[in-house]
Write a protein that holds these residues in place. Structure first.
Motif, short mmCIF file in Angstrom:
data_model
loop_
_atom_site.label_atom_id
_atom_site.label_comp_id
_atom_site.label_asym_id
_atom_site.label_seq_id
_atom_site.Cartn_x
_atom_site.Cartn_y
_atom_site.Cartn_z
N ASP A 30 85.90 -36.98 -0.42
CA ASP A 30 85.99 -35.37 -0.16
C ASP A 30 87.87 -34.92 -0.74
O ASP A 30 88.87 -33.59 -1.04
N GLU A 31 88.88 -35.78 -1.21
CA GLU A 31 90.26 -35.88 -1.37
C GLU A 31 90.40 -35.23 -3.25
O GLU A 31 90.21 -35.04 -3.05
N ALA A 32 89.29 -36.15 -3.74
CA ALA A 32 88.86 -35.54 -4.71
C ALA A 32 88.78 -34.46 -5.43
O ALA A 32 89.26 -33.42 -5.82
N ALA A 33 87.88 -33.89 -4.28
CA ALA A 33 87.41 -32.09 -4.26
C ALA A 33 88.55 -31.58 -3.74
O ALA A 33 88.79 -30.21 -4.48
N GLU A 34 88.96 -31.72 -2.75
CA GLU A 34 90.21 -31.41 -2.09
C GLU A 34 91.44 -31.00 -3.45
O GLU A 34 91.86 -30.08 -3.51
N GLU A 35 91.41 -32.05 -3.84
CA GLU A 35 93.19 -31.73 -5.23
C GLU A 35 92.10 -30.97 -6.11
O GLU A 35 92.54 -30.19 -6.69
N LEU A 36 90.53 -31.01 -6.29
CA LEU A 36 90.34 -30.47 -7.57
C LEU A 36 90.35 -29.14 -7.56
O LEU A 36 90.64 -28.91 -8.25
N GLU A 37 89.59 -28.42 -5.99
CA GLU A 37 90.59 -27.51 -5.69
C GLU A 37 91.59 -26.91 -5.36
O GLU A 37 91.90 -25.43 -6.08
N GLN A 38 92.74 -27.21 -5.53
CA GLN A 38 93.72 -27.00 -5.33
C GLN A 38 94.00 -26.83 -7.16
O GLN A 38 95.11 -25.81 -7.20
N LEU A 39 94.06 -28.17 -7.73
CA LEU A 39 94.00 -28.30 -9.55
C LEU A 39 93.53 -26.59 -10.09
O LEU A 39 94.21 -25.61 -10.63
N ALA A 40 92.50 -26.48 -9.52
CA ALA A 40 91.77 -24.50 -10.18
C ALA A 40 92.82 -23.52 -9.49
O ALA A 40 93.06 -22.70 -10.27
N CYS A 97 95.52 -23.48 -11.79
CA CYS A 97 95.23 -23.30 -13.01
C CYS A 97 94.96 -21.53 -13.11
O CYS A 97 95.69 -20.87 -14.41
#
Length: 206
Positions: free
Chosen positions: A120-130, A133
């Motif tokens: 979940d944390e990685a998914a949240e970070e991925l959303e933030q990075l997206a 971007c």
């Protein structure tokens, strides 16, 4: 495992899972006949004796944990299994030892909840990075447009400078021509003055 009231409820649950294609599930059934308690081997309690729950589920718990004895250490587990090969020992740290099976090791491996939290944390970070971007892409697009505008302005200023240089050259040529004409007029004036002086001298002598 999911606790249900008995075999009928378990059958209905399995049918529902199959009908809805919802995967598989482990079910703990209540209402089963209870096992007869056995004597504690070596004074160690059975694992089922340490479990607390609804009375209707305890027979199923004791059946699932039948033959599993709680001990303190691996040494205690080894002694128990040697003395009672038909039993399985579980230590306080969660290691399992039987005559034909053993499982244990470090407790440092992440649990399912920890793994899910990491996911979940990685998914949240991925959303933030997206999102970052997308913002950077927008900034880059604006910078590209600004660069094009600046390039057009530089080209315009360059053209103005070249036009000014051409005009300056034309004016310089015109000034050169006028200067030549002025020098010619000055020479003509000098010659006219000299001729007038000569004529005046001739008149004076006459």
């Amino acid at each position: 495992a999911v606790a249900v009231s008995g075999p009928s409820a378990a059958v209905e649950a399995v049918r529902l899972l199959r009908k809805q294609d919802a995967g598989r599930a482990a079910l703990l059934l209540g209402g089963a006949p209870d096992d007869v308690p056995e004597e504690r081997p070596g004074g160690h309690p059975y694992a089922a004796d340490l479990v607390r729950g609804p009375d209707e589920l305890m027979p199923a718990v004791r059946r699932l944990l039948r033959g599993i004895v709680a001990v303190g250490t691996l040494e205690d587990a080894e002694d128990l299994v040697y003395a009672h090969p038909g039993l399985t020992a579980v230590t306080a740290e969660g290691d399992l030892l039987g005559a034909h099976f053993a499982q244990g090791g470090s407790a440092g491996a992440p649990s399912l909840l920890e793994v899910q939290a990491s996911v979940d944390e990685a998914a949240e970070e991925l959303e933030q990075l997206a999102a970052q971007c997308e913002e950077l892409a927008l900034v880059q697009e604006r910078a590209g447009e600004r660069r094009k505008e600046c390039a057009a302005l530089v080209e315009e200023l360059g053209e103005r400078r070249r036009a000014a240089d051409r005009e300056k050259s034309s004016v310089a040529q015109q000034l050169g021509a006028l200067a030549g004409q002025a020098r010619g007029a000055a020479g003509e004036a000098e010659r006219s003055t000299a001729a007038a002086a000569t004529a005046q001298d001739a008149l004076d002598k006459a």
